[in-house]
Scaffold this active site. Structure first.
Site, PDB file in Angstrom:
ATOM      1  N   THR A 126       0.857  -1.190   0.000  1.00 22.67           N
ATOM      2  CA  THR A 126       0.000   0.000   0.000  1.00 22.67           C
ATOM      3  C   THR A 126       0.894   1.241   0.000  1.00 22.67           C
ATOM      4  O   THR A 126       1.627   1.473   0.954  1.00 22.67           O
ATOM      5  CB  THR A 126      -0.914  -0.020   1.241  1.00 22.67           C
TER       6      THR A 126
ATOM      7  N   PHE B 185      -6.191  -7.342  -0.783  1.00 24.50           N
ATOM      8  CA  PHE B 185      -7.328  -7.152   0.127  1.00 24.50           C
ATOM      9  C   PHE B 185      -7.428  -8.363   1.047  1.00 24.50           C
ATOM     10  O   PHE B 185      -8.510  -8.912   1.255  1.00 24.50           O
ATOM     11  CB  PHE B 185      -8.628  -6.938  -0.671  1.00 24.50           C
ATOM     12  N   LEU B 186      -6.274  -8.815   1.536  1.00 28.04           N
ATOM     13  CA  LEU B 186      -6.227 -10.054   2.316  1.00 28.04           C
ATOM     14  C   LEU B 186      -6.436  -9.768   3.796  1.00 28.04           C
ATOM     15  O   LEU B 186      -5.635  -9.060   4.407  1.00 28.04           O
ATOM     16  CB  LEU B 186      -4.864 -10.734   2.131  1.00 28.04           C
TER      17      LEU B 186
ATOM     18  N   CYS C 121      -3.112  -2.461   9.408  1.00 27.98           N
ATOM     19  CA  CYS C 121      -3.480  -1.742   8.174  1.00 27.98           C
ATOM     20  C   CYS C 121      -4.421  -0.565   8.371  1.00 27.98           C
ATOM     21  O   CYS C 121      -4.122   0.547   7.935  1.00 27.98           O
ATOM     22  CB  CYS C 121      -4.100  -2.727   7.189  1.00 27.98           C
TER      23      CYS C 121
ATOM     24  N   LYS D  38      -2.955   2.780   9.952  1.00 25.44           N
ATOM     25  CA  LYS D  38      -1.942   3.480   9.134  1.00 25.44           C
ATOM     26  C   LYS D  38      -2.545   3.959   7.805  1.00 25.44           C
ATOM     27  O   LYS D  38      -2.223   5.040   7.331  1.00 25.44           O
ATOM     28  CB  LYS D  38      -0.700   2.609   8.930  1.00 25.44           C
TER      29      LYS D  38
HETATM   30  C1  UGA Z   1      -7.803  -5.350   6.508  1.00 21.07           C
HETATM   31  C2  UGA Z   1      -8.760  -5.448   5.315  1.00 21.07           C
HETATM   32  O1  UGA Z   1      -9.972  -6.097   5.692  1.00 21.07           O
HETATM   33  C3  UGA Z   1      -8.115  -6.242   4.177  1.00 21.07           C
HETATM   34  O2  UGA Z   1      -8.976  -6.251   3.062  1.00 21.07           O
HETATM   35  C4  UGA Z   1      -6.791  -5.554   3.814  1.00 21.07           C
HETATM   36  O3  UGA Z   1      -6.122  -6.236   2.800  1.00 21.07           O
HETATM   37  C5  UGA Z   1      -5.893  -5.489   5.024  1.00 21.07           C
HETATM   38  O4  UGA Z   1      -6.570  -4.783   6.084  1.00 21.07           O
HETATM   39  C6  UGA Z   1      -4.638  -4.759   4.604  1.00 21.07           C
HETATM   40  O5  UGA Z   1      -4.722  -3.576   4.293  1.00 21.07           O
HETATM   41  O6  UGA Z   1      -3.592  -5.412   4.456  1.00 21.07           O
HETATM   42  P1  UGA Z   1      -7.145  -6.964   8.532  1.00 21.07           P
HETATM   43  O7  UGA Z   1      -6.163  -5.922   8.982  1.00 21.07           O
HETATM   44  O8  UGA Z   1      -6.751  -8.392   8.572  1.00 21.07           O
HETATM   45  O9  UGA Z   1      -7.595  -6.676   7.015  1.00 21.07           O
HETATM   46  O10 UGA Z   1      -8.406  -6.760   9.464  1.00 21.07           O
HETATM   47  P2  UGA Z   1     -10.004  -6.785   9.311  1.00 21.07           P
HETATM   48  O11 UGA Z   1     -10.522  -8.159   9.345  1.00 21.07           O
HETATM   49  O12 UGA Z   1     -10.432  -5.925   8.195  1.00 21.07           O
HETATM   50  O13 UGA Z   1     -10.403  -6.068  10.689  1.00 21.07           O
HETATM   51  C7  UGA Z   1      -9.942  -4.746  10.988  1.00 21.07           C
HETATM   52  C8  UGA Z   1     -10.406  -4.306  12.353  1.00 21.07           C
HETATM   53  O14 UGA Z   1     -11.807  -4.031  12.347  1.00 21.07           O
HETATM   54  C9  UGA Z   1     -10.191  -5.330  13.452  1.00 21.07           C
HETATM   55  O15 UGA Z   1      -9.726  -4.664  14.609  1.00 21.07           O
HETATM   56  C10 UGA Z   1     -11.566  -5.935  13.651  1.00 21.07           C
HETATM   57  O16 UGA Z   1     -11.768  -6.474  14.928  1.00 21.07           O
HETATM   58  C11 UGA Z   1     -12.451  -4.719  13.409  1.00 21.07           C
HETATM   59  N1  UGA Z   1     -13.826  -5.080  12.981  1.00 21.07           N
HETATM   60  C12 UGA Z   1     -14.039  -5.658  11.772  1.00 21.07           C
HETATM   61  C13 UGA Z   1     -14.897  -4.794  13.822  1.00 21.07           C
HETATM   62  O17 UGA Z   1     -14.723  -4.265  14.944  1.00 21.07           O
HETATM   63  N2  UGA Z   1     -16.156  -5.098  13.396  1.00 21.07           N
HETATM   64  C14 UGA Z   1     -16.404  -5.672  12.195  1.00 21.07           C
HETATM   65  O18 UGA Z   1     -17.595  -5.917  11.873  1.00 21.07           O
HETATM   66  C15 UGA Z   1     -15.307  -5.978  11.366  1.00 21.07           C
END
Ligand code: UGA
Length: 426
Positions: free
Chosen positions: A122, A148-149, A256, A259
């Site tokens: 990114t 988008f992983l 992610c 930042k």
């Molecule tokens: C995120 C994006 O979802 C990916 O698509 C992206 O590729 C990645 O960042 C990146 O930029 O590399 P990730 O960091 O694994 O992935 O985390 P998410 O599953 O998106 O969750 C992010 C945060 O939101 C977590 O703290 C999670 O607990 C919170 N969250 C998520 C909630 O509080 N509620 C929800 O309904 C969903």
């Protein structure tokens, strides 16, 4: 079959390398960390990621995947070079693209004619175009192919994505990259470089906004006597909104979202637009950490000093061992600042995980809960939901629970005799 190099063996690089080998490409994955490469060559993976070990072992056994130290070794015969490098946040909010620039400088003189550099990292909008402008090779193209992983389900997200975004300077280059993904059944969104880079920031910041919106909505539900689970059911059934990413929690975190949110605000400001909406979302997320602390205080007569608190979960979400920018740690530090004594249990965290010194680590849920005045559920690990809360009540000094993930059965907890609070449920 194409010959592909993947530079960087972090969770994005390793997932990309293993999945590209799985769909039949000949992949060499490079990293500067010799210990990591030695570990991978011994059939072990340095992170906890579902299905990844299986795919790494499959790729190695089929001789479609190998690991080497340093980018140079990987690229000399590769027609495609994926960059999967860290772009951490700098002090001023901008992304640090030093690692990306360094690797490009190192590899560009030695990659084969007509090779394509495909950037998954990114990076600020415009970076890939300026990389192309600085390479002294007119035959080399640079493509933006953001990832988008989600951690924890990265392999599934790679092999069954909602879409594959390819940003290229011309159609033919974009099509050559699209062909790499021919085995994957997903729509290809072929755009220009700047648009691809923007799609990545737009996606993460939209999702973070969605989470903060629902966290705010949960607070409204508490105030007006509505139930957030019913509200999100109704809200998410509107196809324009969608039902995913509507789970309230202690705030968004991870390596992610924070930042990328800061970076997009910075990018906008630098370009002359103050993205006040996103600034407010970042602020709302900080407030969410404070709201969880306030809930603990409310159950303990507004005095956390010398109180024994059991923290259930420390990782930034379940199914990962990642503690980076974890809301659980944010909440823990605020609790510690108010004098609370913290004991935590997380199935994926050990004494080597590098947790703040204010947190003592317990070996089990039982151990963390024993003699505690209050427990906070901070990560949505399934074992917290499945646990025998009827038995725990006698272990605790005071049967108080703040369920910051809404994963326990509110009715059952209240019937068991807990003083229980969660986010916006009635
Ligand atoms: C995120 C994006 O979802 C990916 O698509 C992206 O590729 C990645 O960042 C990146 O930029 O590399 P990730 O960091 O694994 O992935 O985390 P998410 O599953 O998106 O969750 C992010 C945060 O939101 C977590 O703290 C999670 O607990 C919170 N969250 C998520 C909630 O509080 N509620 C929800 O309904 C969903």
């Amino acid at each position: 079959m194409s010959t592909v190099a993947v530079i960087g063996a972090g969770y994005v690089g390793l997932t990309t390398a293993a999945c590209l080998a799985h769909i039949g490409h000949n992949v060499t994955c490079a990293d500067i960390d010799e210990t990591k490469i030695a570990q991978l060559n011994n059939g072990k993976i340095p992170i906890h990621e579902a299905r990844l070990l299986e795919l790494v072992q499959e790729g190695t056994a089929k001789q479609l995947l190998k690991f080497v130290v340093g980018a140079q070794q990987a690229v000399t015969e590769s027609d495609f070079v994926f960059l999967c490098l860290p772009t951490p946040q700098r002090g001023d909010g901008r992304a640090d693209i030093g690692a990306v620039l360094e690797v490009v400088e190192e590899i560009s003189p030695i990659i084969p004619p007509r090779a394509i550099i495909i950037n998954k990292s990114t990076v600020p909008i415009g970076t890939n175009a300026s990389i192309h402008a600085t390479i002294e090779r007119s035959d080399i193209a640079v493509v933006s192919n953001p990832e988008f992983l989600r951690e924890g389900v990265a392999v599934t997200d790679f092999l069954q994505p909602d879409r594959i975004v390819i940003g290229a300077m011309d159609e033919e280059t974009g099509e050559r990259v699209a062909a790499l993904y021919a085995e994957i059944n997903a729509p290809i969104v072929q755009v220009d470089l700047a648009s691809a880079e923007t799609i990545k920031y737009a996606t993460n910041s939209f999702l973070a906004t969605k989470v903060s919106f629902v966290n705010g909505l949960a607070a409204v539900c508490e105030a007006v006597g509505a139930d957030i689970e019913l509200v999100t059911r109704g809200l998410g059934s509107d196809q324009r909104i969608g039902s995913r990413f509507l789970q309230p929690g202690p705030g968004w975190g991870g390596s992610c979202f924070p930042k990328d949110m800061q970076a997009l605000v910075r990018i906008a400001t630098d370009a002359g637009y103050e993205f006040d909406l996103l600034k407010a979302v970042i602020e709302a997320n900080e407030q969410q950490f404070d709201r969880i602390v306030a809930k603990a205080e409310a159950l303990l007569d507004q005095d956390l000093s010398e109180k024994n608190l059991a923290l259930l979960g420390l990782t930034f979400k379940a199914h990962t061992d990642d503690l980076r920018n974890s809301p659980a740690i944010e909440v823990a530090q605020r609790l510690a600042a108010k004098g609370a004594i913290l004991t935590a249990y997380d199935p994926m965290v050990t004494s080597e995980s590098g947790i703040p010194q204010e947190i003592r680590l317990a070996a089990s849920m039982e151990q963390a809960l024993t003699d505690s005045d209050l427990a906070l559920v901070l990560t949505e690990w399934p074992e917290f939901t499945r646990a025998n809360w009827a038995r725990f009540i006698s272990l605790m000094e005071g049967p108080r629970v703040v369920d910051a993930r809404n994963v326990l059965d509110r009715k059952e907890m209240v019937e068991l005799g807990y003083l229980y609070d969660d986010l916006g449920r009635t």
